[in-house]
Design an enzyme around this catalytic site. Sequence first.
Site, PDB file in Angstrom:
ATOM      1  CG  HIS A 141       6.040 -16.540  17.156  1.00 42.58           C
ATOM      2  ND1 HIS A 141       6.855 -16.657  16.633  1.00 42.58           N
ATOM      3  CD2 HIS A 141       6.010 -15.326  17.880  1.00 42.58           C
ATOM      4  CE1 HIS A 141       8.124 -16.463  17.068  1.00 42.58           C
ATOM      5  NE2 HIS A 141       7.824 -15.542  17.801  1.00 42.58           N
TER       6      HIS A 141
ATOM      7  CD  GLU B 206       6.165  -2.297  11.364  1.00 40.63           C
ATOM      8  OE1 GLU B 206       7.771  -2.427  12.198  1.00 40.63           O
ATOM      9  OE2 GLU B 206       5.767  -2.557  10.761  1.00 40.63           O
TER      10      GLU B 206
END
Lengths: 142, 473
Positions: B396, B203
Amino acid sequence: MTQEKFRFLEHTADAKFQAYGRTIEEAFANAALATASLMWDPGGIARKIQIPVSARGHDLEQLLVRFLGEILYLVESRFFLMGSAEEIKIEKHEAEYALEAVFWGDANSDAYETHGGVKAVTYNEMKITKNDGYTVQVVLDV
Amino acid sequence: MELRKISDNIWEIPKQGEMRVPAMIYASAKLLESVRRDLTLTQARNVACLPGIQRMSYVMPDAHQGYGFPIGGVAAFDMEEGVISPGGVGYDINCGVRLLRTDFTAEEIAARRQELLAEILKEVPAGVGKGGITKLSRGVLLEILRRGAEWAVEHGYGRKEDLLMTEEYGRMKDADPAHLSARAMERGIPQLGTLGAGNHFLEIQKVSHIYDEKKARVFGIEAEGQVTVMIHCGSRGLGHQVASDFIEIMENAYGTKGLPDRELINAPVRSRLGQEYYVSMCSAVNYAFANRQMIAHWVRDVFARVMGSSEGMRQIYDVCHNVAKIERHTIGGREREVCIHRKGATRSFGPGRPEIPEAYRPHGQPVLIPGSMGTASYLLVGTAEAEELSFSSTAHGAGRVMSRHEALRRFRGEQIRDDLRKRGIELQSASWKGVAEEASEAYKDVDEVVRVSHEVGIGCMVARLVPVGVMKG
């Protein structure tokens, strides 16, 4: 007896399916189709090459995990997309089960649309049951 | 299952039956609702029954049902009486996240966004059945398994200082690939330097909010609008095969009788099998470090070509999300070594821990929590309190709430692309089906997960990052 080969069931994180067969071999073949369908359309794969596959397991569950694991191993190491699992023979020797089969498919993975990805075949919620025929239930780590 | 409420975000499963310790769940009422819908709590209770478990079986805010251990499970085991379990690490060994800062602002890259993504898609192989661009010999693979990101940097992938800013400095020294199967090696050779598919992504992001300016600055985040790059992937088929192999080897050695779940199979930490798994797992960890190191290098190359420079693209940090380690923790007032399993959890060391790079040591370790496709990701910092609360661990990611099959039924990849575009996010993918399967609606609310981590104090918010360009595997 159902005509359905496999069906996906709801599972929050992973992919869970049941595959059906009149024999244990047919249920295993349909489980292979279900696994492949999470990454490509097995019906759309050309019958170009065949790869003999064998697996052993101290019970049917381990045999199934190893058998389906072959699909993952072959796509990642040889770019082979399985279209069908055929000529499956499962035999029980003294302390273990042995499986022989042939995968038909194409090793030119660039020619097909793939998606998803399966990391591993798990034992989670695995069930192999015999009723009229056989049902195997598998959760794949995706 | 009976839960005792300790506070708004802390719940306990009291010790009962064969549990050796209680289980502790960090979740808001809202997150708990989804946790209760699957087998997460049963799995946390099963982990609490394992030999040598210390203090508690912990469950992080983003937890969901796994296999054996829950995803978002943290458990530490005594080195003498305890166990090590492949199911406590997961199949994707060292699935993890790397974050790079840049000197660019979102405006500066706006016009070149599509080009950046298209170039990255060309450089970084992604998707099922797509090989890497490097042909490896077995000898080179062995070297990578022993040396991780160090190997990659020595061979021209990235910068020496990247190693400093990587968990374990990019290499678990206990790695020994001697026990990896031929299959693990064969799956590893074509896949080095590939992103993979499923939930893995790359990303281009911009900083949307800074919560802690001082810590943000230490980590290299200076202003809202600053561009960052996040890489989320793991050890690919090699790691998956190591996990499958050792589950099988341990099963064949110990049998599955008495195990409530076959994937709880384990071996004593110090046993031959326990050690063989540990050094093999370390090898897979190193493979993943090398993988992310190479991908980061190619991303810098693309920025250099398209934007004219990659000079300021310093690595903020690289964390493991699936790993077992030997760490020192204080238990009952005494500091000692334990074998800690983090499965879908991030290490979150507070200030002073020697494992943290010197530049960060007075402040705490950067914790990287990726969101789902099109949603925010977070940069957090580890805390001193996390030691007591969770053996220095936090969440996470977002964690799924819907199966891929259901997501595929409900969403279309092209529609998601169009919706994201309206929100200013460009999306490129190897597969539109894959995009539908990863729809953000199929995930928990990452903002809520991070809020709970912050409020409990196991990982505190530093900056929020939102995507401007997404590449899906």
